[in-house]
Scaffold this motif. Structure first.
Motif, PDB file in Angstrom:
ATOM      1  N   VAL A  43       0.662  -1.142  -0.143  1.00  0.00           N
ATOM      2  CA  VAL A  43       0.033   0.025  -0.004  1.00  0.00           C
ATOM      3  C   VAL A  43       0.848   1.055   0.025  1.00  0.00           C
ATOM      4  N   ASN A  44       0.264   2.444  -0.424  1.00  0.00           N
ATOM      5  CA  ASN A  44       1.126   3.857  -0.513  1.00  0.00           C
ATOM      6  C   ASN A  44       0.609   4.474   0.780  1.00  0.00           C
ATOM      7  N   TRP A  45       1.574   5.053   1.528  1.00  0.00           N
ATOM      8  CA  TRP A  45       1.169   5.606   2.683  1.00  0.00           C
ATOM      9  C   TRP A  45       1.364   7.331   2.334  1.00  0.00           C
ATOM     10  N   THR A  46       1.400   7.718   0.940  1.00  0.00           N
ATOM     11  CA  THR A  46       1.997   9.068   0.671  1.00  0.00           C
ATOM     12  C   THR A  46       0.384   9.679   0.811  1.00  0.00           C
ATOM     13  N   GLY A  47       0.424  11.039   1.378  1.00  0.00           N
ATOM     14  CA  GLY A  47      -0.683  11.818   1.555  1.00  0.00           C
ATOM     15  C   GLY A  47      -0.840  12.771   2.410  1.00  0.00           C
ATOM     16  N   ALA A  48      -1.803  13.473   2.766  1.00  0.00           N
ATOM     17  CA  ALA A  48      -2.028  14.337   3.752  1.00  0.00           C
ATOM     18  C   ALA A  48      -2.983  13.624   4.689  1.00  0.00           C
ATOM     19  N   TYR A  49      -2.941  13.866   6.056  1.00  0.00           N
ATOM     20  CA  TYR A  49      -4.029  13.430   6.917  1.00  0.00           C
ATOM     21  C   TYR A  49      -4.332  14.376   7.983  1.00  0.00           C
ATOM     22  N   ALA A  50      -5.578  14.091   8.838  1.00  0.00           N
ATOM     23  CA  ALA A  50      -5.914  14.945   9.917  1.00  0.00           C
ATOM     24  C   ALA A  50      -6.634  14.052  10.896  1.00  0.00           C
ATOM     25  N   GLY A  51      -6.648  14.378  12.084  1.00  0.00           N
ATOM     26  CA  GLY A  51      -7.381  13.521  13.151  1.00  0.00           C
ATOM     27  C   GLY A  51      -7.191  14.044  14.549  1.00  0.00           C
ATOM     28  N   ALA A  52      -7.615  13.141  15.440  1.00  0.00           N
ATOM     29  CA  ALA A  52      -7.494  13.490  16.887  1.00  0.00           C
ATOM     30  C   ALA A  52      -6.748  12.435  17.743  1.00  0.00           C
ATOM     31  N   THR A  53      -6.125  12.739  18.763  1.00  0.00           N
ATOM     32  CA  THR A  53      -5.333  12.121  19.591  1.00  0.00           C
ATOM     33  C   THR A  53      -5.642  12.275  21.194  1.00  0.00           C
ATOM     34  N   LEU A  54      -5.768  11.031  21.809  1.00  0.00           N
ATOM     35  CA  LEU A  54      -5.881  10.874  23.244  1.00  0.00           C
ATOM     36  C   LEU A  54      -4.647  10.482  23.838  1.00  0.00           C
ATOM     37  N   GLY A  55      -4.332  11.182  24.800  1.00  0.00           N
ATOM     38  CA  GLY A  55      -3.123  10.740  25.813  1.00  0.00           C
ATOM     39  C   GLY A  55      -3.026  10.728  27.150  1.00  0.00           C
ATOM     40  N   GLY A 156      10.336  10.065  20.597  1.00  0.00           N
ATOM     41  CA  GLY A 156       9.433   8.768  20.829  1.00  0.00           C
ATOM     42  C   GLY A 156       9.515   7.812  19.744  1.00  0.00           C
ATOM     43  N   VAL A 157       8.646   6.749  19.964  1.00  0.00           N
ATOM     44  CA  VAL A 157       8.548   5.708  18.892  1.00  0.00           C
ATOM     45  C   VAL A 157       6.876   5.363  18.809  1.00  0.00           C
ATOM     46  N   GLY A 158       6.663   4.706  17.872  1.00  0.00           N
ATOM     47  CA  GLY A 158       5.291   4.506  17.540  1.00  0.00           C
ATOM     48  C   GLY A 158       5.085   3.426  16.365  1.00  0.00           C
ATOM     49  N   VAL A 159       3.808   2.987  16.305  1.00  0.00           N
ATOM     50  CA  VAL A 159       3.496   2.148  15.220  1.00  0.00           C
ATOM     51  C   VAL A 159       2.114   2.558  14.635  1.00  0.00           C
ATOM     52  N   SER A 160       1.841   2.700  13.258  1.00  0.00           N
ATOM     53  CA  SER A 160       0.736   3.101  12.587  1.00  0.00           C
ATOM     54  C   SER A 160       0.197   2.070  11.764  1.00  0.00           C
ATOM     55  N   HIS A 161      -1.135   1.940  11.574  1.00  0.00           N
ATOM     56  CA  HIS A 161      -1.722   0.822  10.870  1.00  0.00           C
ATOM     57  C   HIS A 161      -2.769   1.491   9.888  1.00  0.00           C
ATOM     58  N   LEU A 162      -2.532   1.416   8.631  1.00  0.00           N
ATOM     59  CA  LEU A 162      -3.266   1.659   7.713  1.00  0.00           C
ATOM     60  C   LEU A 162      -4.426   0.791   7.493  1.00  0.00           C
ATOM     61  N   MET A 163      -5.545   0.971   8.051  1.00  0.00           N
ATOM     62  CA  MET A 163      -6.725   0.326   8.066  1.00  0.00           C
ATOM     63  C   MET A 163      -7.523   0.009   6.755  1.00  0.00           C
ATOM     64  N   GLN A 164      -7.804   0.948   6.123  1.00  0.00           N
ATOM     65  CA  GLN A 164      -8.176   0.996   4.950  1.00  0.00           C
ATOM     66  C   GLN A 164      -7.592   2.185   3.869  1.00  0.00           C
ATOM     67  N   SER A 165      -8.059   2.444   2.762  1.00  0.00           N
ATOM     68  CA  SER A 165      -6.993   3.502   2.274  1.00  0.00           C
ATOM     69  C   SER A 165      -7.208   5.056   2.624  1.00  0.00           C
ATOM     70  N   ALA A 190       0.117   7.997  23.446  1.00  0.00           N
ATOM     71  CA  ALA A 190      -0.952   8.658  22.799  1.00  0.00           C
ATOM     72  C   ALA A 190      -1.457   7.600  21.741  1.00  0.00           C
ATOM     73  N   LEU A 191      -2.597   7.737  21.556  1.00  0.00           N
ATOM     74  CA  LEU A 191      -3.456   6.839  20.740  1.00  0.00           C
ATOM     75  C   LEU A 191      -4.265   7.698  19.667  1.00  0.00           C
ATOM     76  N   GLY A 192      -4.014   7.650  18.415  1.00  0.00           N
ATOM     77  CA  GLY A 192      -4.973   8.398  17.682  1.00  0.00           C
ATOM     78  C   GLY A 192      -5.544   7.765  16.449  1.00  0.00           C
ATOM     79  N   ALA A 193      -6.320   8.514  15.700  1.00  0.00           N
ATOM     80  CA  ALA A 193      -6.986   8.205  14.574  1.00  0.00           C
ATOM     81  C   ALA A 193      -7.075   9.145  13.550  1.00  0.00           C
ATOM     82  N   SER A 194      -6.796   8.989  12.367  1.00  0.00           N
ATOM     83  CA  SER A 194      -6.737   9.754  11.252  1.00  0.00           C
ATOM     84  C   SER A 194      -7.489   9.499   9.957  1.00  0.00           C
ATOM     85  N   LEU A 195      -7.867  10.473   9.331  1.00  0.00           N
ATOM     86  CA  LEU A 195      -8.600  10.261   8.100  1.00  0.00           C
ATOM     87  C   LEU A 195      -7.547  10.802   6.936  1.00  0.00           C
ATOM     88  N   ARG A 196      -7.287  10.032   5.999  1.00  0.00           N
ATOM     89  CA  ARG A 196      -6.456  10.738   4.785  1.00  0.00           C
ATOM     90  C   ARG A 196      -7.351  11.396   3.738  1.00  0.00           C
TER      91      ARG A 196
END
Length: 197
Positions: A43-55, A156-165, A190-196
């Motif tokens: 999958v291609n991760w290129t692109g802009a995104y925005a969302g919210a984070t809870l910490g 810091g360090v983190g992991v992201s998962h591209l659920m859908q496109s 911190a846990l976040g969700a973003s939309l591309r």
């Protein structure tokens, strides 16, 4: 005469068996070359995104005082897919939620961070990254007045998962240090969700 006929018949039938100088052509078996395996698709991760984070985290400051607190932030950024690696930059802004640290009441905070790391997993839908950036905190004396700003570093360090496109889920462990009147150190999850888009 009968013996001659019998010998002739035997010789006639046996002749092909004794013709050692005539060989039947041998057919070499064909060697089948396996088709090359198809290249894995990522999958291609290129692109802009925005969302919210809870910490959720813990802050300590001069004098050994500490506080555990939770909060939230809005974030936005841009990722660039480099093939097997992804790099990006992210801006996050958080209200103070009336939190007080070291006798100061936080009005708002912001951070700008770079992120980079490899893709992994099925189709490269996971991205493990390290992050480093700067943070800015605006705060007042408890009770109002004496507004100040403090700058610091965040890593810091983190992991992201591209659920859908168009959907990304992210988990991070972050540590920040700021130097000023209170010398604040903070570590949190911190846990976040973003939309591309």
């Amino acid at each position: 005469m009968k013996k001659l006929i019998a010998i002739a018949l035997i010789a006639g039938f046996a002749a092909p068996a004794f013709a050692g100088n005539v060989k039947q052509p041998t057919v070499e078996p064909q060697v089948m070359t396996p088709a090359p395996a198809p290249a894995p698709t990522y999958v291609n991760w290129t692109g802009a995104y925005a969302g919210a984070t809870l910490g959720f985290g813990r802050a300590t400051w001069t004098g050994g005082n500490s506080k555990t607190a939770a909060g939230g932030a809005l974030h936005g950024g841009y990722n660039m897919d480099m093939g097997t690696w992804v790099t990006g930059v992210e801006l996050s802004v958080a209200p103070g939620f009336d939190q007080t640290i070291g006798g100061r009441e936080i009005n708002w905070a912001a951070a700008v961070r770079g992120r980079a790391g490899p893709k992994f997993g099925d189709e490269g839908r996971f991205w493990g990254f390290g992050t480093l950036g700067v943070a800015h905190v605006n705060h007042d004396a408890v009770g109002g007045g004496d507004t100040r700003s403090t700058n610091g570093l965040v890593a810091g360090v983190g992991v992201s998962h591209l659920m859908q496109s168009n959907m990304i889920l992210t988990g991070e462990v972050l540590h920040s240090r700021s130097r000023g009147g209170a010398n604040v150190n903070a570590t949190g999850l911190a846990l976040g969700a973003s939309l591309r888009f």
